[in-house]
Design a protein around this motif. Structure first.
Motif, PDB file in Angstrom:
ATOM      1  N   GLY A   1     -49.677 112.649  50.676  1.00  0.00           N
ATOM      2  CA  GLY A   1     -50.261 113.855  50.094  1.00  0.00           C
ATOM      3  C   GLY A   1     -50.012 115.071  50.961  1.00  0.00           C
ATOM      4  O   GLY A   1     -50.015 114.987  52.191  1.00  0.00           O
ATOM      5  N   ILE A   2     -49.792 116.228  50.300  1.00  0.00           N
ATOM      6  CA  ILE A   2     -49.561 117.481  51.020  1.00  0.00           C
ATOM      7  C   ILE A   2     -50.369 118.587  50.354  1.00  0.00           C
ATOM      8  O   ILE A   2     -50.551 118.603  49.132  1.00  0.00           O
ATOM      9  CB  ILE A   2     -48.057 117.841  51.041  1.00  0.00           C
ATOM     10  N   ALA A   3     -50.876 119.499  51.171  1.00  0.00           N
ATOM     11  CA  ALA A   3     -51.615 120.658  50.678  1.00  0.00           C
ATOM     12  C   ALA A   3     -51.341 121.819  51.621  1.00  0.00           C
ATOM     13  O   ALA A   3     -50.934 121.618  52.772  1.00  0.00           O
ATOM     14  CB  ALA A   3     -53.116 120.365  50.600  1.00  0.00           C
ATOM     15  N   MET A   4     -51.579 123.032  51.150  1.00  0.00           N
ATOM     16  CA  MET A   4     -51.330 124.205  51.985  1.00  0.00           C
ATOM     17  C   MET A   4     -52.476 125.193  51.831  1.00  0.00           C
ATOM     18  O   MET A   4     -52.918 125.477  50.706  1.00  0.00           O
ATOM     19  CB  MET A   4     -50.004 124.868  51.606  1.00  0.00           C
ATOM     20  N   GLY A   5     -52.954 125.719  52.953  1.00  0.00           N
ATOM     21  CA  GLY A   5     -54.007 126.712  52.927  1.00  0.00           C
ATOM     22  C   GLY A   5     -53.445 128.105  52.694  1.00  0.00           C
ATOM     23  O   GLY A   5     -52.232 128.321  52.751  1.00  0.00           O
ATOM     24  N   PRO A   6     -54.308 129.083  52.446  1.00  0.00           N
ATOM     25  CA  PRO A   6     -53.857 130.449  52.167  1.00  0.00           C
ATOM     26  C   PRO A   6     -53.129 131.101  53.337  1.00  0.00           C
ATOM     27  O   PRO A   6     -52.379 132.060  53.138  1.00  0.00           O
ATOM     28  CB  PRO A   6     -55.151 131.189  51.820  1.00  0.00           C
ATOM     29  N   ASP A   7     -53.327 130.604  54.544  1.00  0.00           N
ATOM     30  CA  ASP A   7     -52.646 131.148  55.719  1.00  0.00           C
ATOM     31  C   ASP A   7     -51.311 130.460  55.984  1.00  0.00           C
ATOM     32  O   ASP A   7     -50.649 130.736  56.988  1.00  0.00           O
ATOM     33  CB  ASP A   7     -53.550 131.041  56.953  1.00  0.00           C
TER      34      ASP A   7
ATOM     35  N   VAL B   1     -51.780 118.085  60.628  1.00  0.00           N
ATOM     36  CA  VAL B   1     -51.776 119.526  60.364  1.00  0.00           C
ATOM     37  C   VAL B   1     -50.527 120.121  61.008  1.00  0.00           C
ATOM     38  O   VAL B   1     -50.222 119.850  62.179  1.00  0.00           O
ATOM     39  CB  VAL B   1     -53.025 120.226  60.949  1.00  0.00           C
ATOM     40  N   PHE B   2     -49.795 120.949  60.228  1.00  0.00           N
ATOM     41  CA  PHE B   2     -48.628 121.654  60.733  1.00  0.00           C
ATOM     42  C   PHE B   2     -48.853 123.161  60.594  1.00  0.00           C
ATOM     43  O   PHE B   2     -49.262 123.625  59.538  1.00  0.00           O
ATOM     44  CB  PHE B   2     -47.362 121.264  59.933  1.00  0.00           C
ATOM     45  N   ARG B   3     -48.595 123.888  61.682  1.00  0.00           N
ATOM     46  CA  ARG B   3     -48.775 125.324  61.663  1.00  0.00           C
ATOM     47  C   ARG B   3     -47.462 126.010  62.073  1.00  0.00           C
ATOM     48  O   ARG B   3     -46.656 125.439  62.800  1.00  0.00           O
ATOM     49  CB  ARG B   3     -49.894 125.760  62.613  1.00  0.00           C
TER      50      ARG B   3
ATOM     51  N   PHE C   1     -55.849 121.634  48.355  1.00  0.00           N
ATOM     52  CA  PHE C   1     -56.725 122.583  49.041  1.00  0.00           C
ATOM     53  C   PHE C   1     -57.655 123.231  48.020  1.00  0.00           C
ATOM     54  O   PHE C   1     -57.204 123.699  46.974  1.00  0.00           O
ATOM     55  CB  PHE C   1     -55.894 123.660  49.738  1.00  0.00           C
ATOM     56  N   ASP C   2     -58.948 123.235  48.322  1.00  0.00           N
ATOM     57  CA  ASP C   2     -59.947 123.873  47.460  1.00  0.00           C
ATOM     58  C   ASP C   2     -60.362 125.193  48.105  1.00  0.00           C
ATOM     59  O   ASP C   2     -61.096 125.197  49.103  1.00  0.00           O
ATOM     60  CB  ASP C   2     -61.164 122.956  47.292  1.00  0.00           C
TER      61      ASP C   2
ATOM     62  N   ARG D   1     -64.287 125.952  48.302  1.00  0.00           N
ATOM     63  CA  ARG D   1     -65.068 125.198  49.281  1.00  0.00           C
ATOM     64  C   ARG D   1     -64.445 125.276  50.675  1.00  0.00           C
ATOM     65  O   ARG D   1     -65.036 124.798  51.638  1.00  0.00           O
ATOM     66  CB  ARG D   1     -65.182 123.734  48.837  1.00  0.00           C
ATOM     67  N   ASN D   2     -63.244 125.851  50.764  1.00  0.00           N
ATOM     68  CA  ASN D   2     -62.500 125.909  52.019  1.00  0.00           C
ATOM     69  C   ASN D   2     -62.428 124.521  52.649  1.00  0.00           C
ATOM     70  O   ASN D   2     -62.701 124.316  53.842  1.00  0.00           O
ATOM     71  CB  ASN D   2     -63.144 126.890  53.011  1.00  0.00           C
ATOM     72  N   SER D   3     -62.035 123.568  51.813  1.00  0.00           N
ATOM     73  CA  SER D   3     -61.936 122.186  52.261  1.00  0.00           C
ATOM     74  C   SER D   3     -60.760 121.518  51.554  1.00  0.00           C
ATOM     75  O   SER D   3     -60.087 122.129  50.717  1.00  0.00           O
ATOM     76  CB  SER D   3     -63.239 121.429  51.969  1.00  0.00           C
ATOM     77  N   LEU D   4     -60.533 120.271  51.894  1.00  0.00           N
ATOM     78  CA  LEU D   4     -59.448 119.490  51.308  1.00  0.00           C
ATOM     79  C   LEU D   4     -60.026 118.386  50.431  1.00  0.00           C
ATOM     80  O   LEU D   4     -61.027 117.751  50.800  1.00  0.00           O
ATOM     81  CB  LEU D   4     -58.583 118.879  52.409  1.00  0.00           C
ATOM     82  N   ILE D   5     -59.405 118.164  49.286  1.00  0.00           N
ATOM     83  CA  ILE D   5     -59.840 117.117  48.376  1.00  0.00           C
ATOM     84  C   ILE D   5     -58.741 116.063  48.316  1.00  0.00           C
ATOM     85  O   ILE D   5     -57.561 116.379  48.133  1.00  0.00           O
ATOM     86  CB  ILE D   5     -60.114 117.676  46.959  1.00  0.00           C
ATOM     87  N   ALA D   6     -59.134 114.808  48.463  1.00  0.00           N
ATOM     88  CA  ALA D   6     -58.180 113.701  48.462  1.00  0.00           C
ATOM     89  C   ALA D   6     -58.718 112.595  47.569  1.00  0.00           C
ATOM     90  O   ALA D   6     -59.824 112.690  47.019  1.00  0.00           O
ATOM     91  CB  ALA D   6     -57.964 113.189  49.886  1.00  0.00           C
TER      92      ALA D   6
END
Length: 303
Positions: free
Chosen positions: A278-284, A298-300, A77-78, A81-86
């Motif tokens: 690949g796994i990433a997590m946002g600030p929320d 996406v898992f919430r 997670f970037d 840029r509020n985006s995902l980099i792969a």
């Protein structure tokens, strides 16, 4: 004749039991069963001190990422840029995805043998792992970047337990502690901690320190490691296993405390995640996941 048949029957039953035990040990089924029982028994307490992965549900699942044919691997997670980099490793590219899994940019990677992981470090700076050569590369990306050349990147080679195509498969970064976590895929599963890399563009490295926690790694009940994610708020590490179809949350002591199953019927999944890479997590706290060949999840946290 009957005693012989009885002996054969007993021998076959014993062999079947030994085979079942061997398979269970290989797949870590016994350890997983004990863990899930412990997780259920301590659920009330653990929910207060962890990310608590059992509380997550699939919001987007098996969505095809258009513009990518195959080999979608790694995710980070970037926040700038509020985006995902792969990345892709068949035809090496750095990719930018929106938070709903749409491809917005692709940058060729030149001179990378087998890129398998990428991790955000700071604004415009990432680390990419080259699996087979067991090297880490610091790369910079701007709006004007048209290609990324490995030869022009800072590099750190770590010839640790080299085993062909079973090298560095995952990365995670602790911004506060300036620690880079590096996952060795298997044979054996390992999580190394690297301090001192990457360093500022014009600085010389004062020293690189590599450490490991073999006791923690020995307790990991997964068959392989595909990716890592560090949570800055709790200090916990998420370990993704493709072959075990699990995401495991490790606390600050390296103890597994919660897990998210990637099998059909769990967490709202309609089908198994085929090959989680690949796994990433946002600030929320939202968890993003990619699977080969080109699937997005996406898992919430459930309300």
């Amino acid at each position: 004749m009957r005693p012989v048949l009885k002996w054969i029957s007993t021998a076959l039953a014993g062999a079947a039991l030994l085979l079942a035990v061997a398979v269970g040990q290989h797949l870590h089924l016994f350890e997983q069963t004990l863990f899930h029982f412990s997780q259920w028994r301590q659920a009330d307490r653990l929910q207060e001190v962890s990310l608590w992965l059992p509380g997550y549900r699939a919001d987007i699942q098996a969505q095809v990422v258009e513009g990518i044919d195959d080999d979608l691997s790694a995710l980070t997670f970037d926040p700038d840029r509020n985006s995902l980099i792969a990345i892709t490793n068949g035809k090496p590219q750095l990719l930018e995805l929106s938070l709903d899994g749409k491809l917005s940019r692709a940058i060729p990677l030149v001179g990378f043998g087998d890129p398998e992981a990428i991790e955000y470090i700071s604004r415009g700076v990432y680390v990419i792992s080259d699996e087979r050569l067991q090297r880490l590369l610091r790369v910079e990306v701007s709006e004007r970047t048209e290609s990324i050349d490995a030869a022009a990147s800072q590099q750190l080679s770590l010839g640790i337990g080299q085993n062909g195509n079973k090298g560095f498969e995952g990365l995670a970064y602790d911004v506060a502690g300036k620690r880079l976590f590096v996952a060795k895929e298997r044979d054996p599963v390992r999580i190394y901690e690297v301090e001192g890399f990457p360093y500022a563009e014009d600085d010389q490295p004062l020293g690189v320190h590599v450490s490991e926690d073999r006791e923690r790694d020995a307790d990991l009940f997964v068959r392989d490691l595909s990716s890592l994610q560090y949570d800055q708020q709790t200090g916990h590490l998420l370990a993704l296993s493709d072959e075990s179809r699990l995401v495991v949350e490790l606390d600050i002591h390296g103890k597994a405390i919660s897990a998210l199953s990637l099998k059909a019927g769990d967490h709202g999944l309609e089908a198994d995640v085929p090959q989680a890479e690949g796994i990433a997590m946002g600030p929320d706290g939202t968890i993003y996941l990619v699977s080969e060949p080109n699937l997005f999840y996406v898992f919430r946290k459930a309300d």
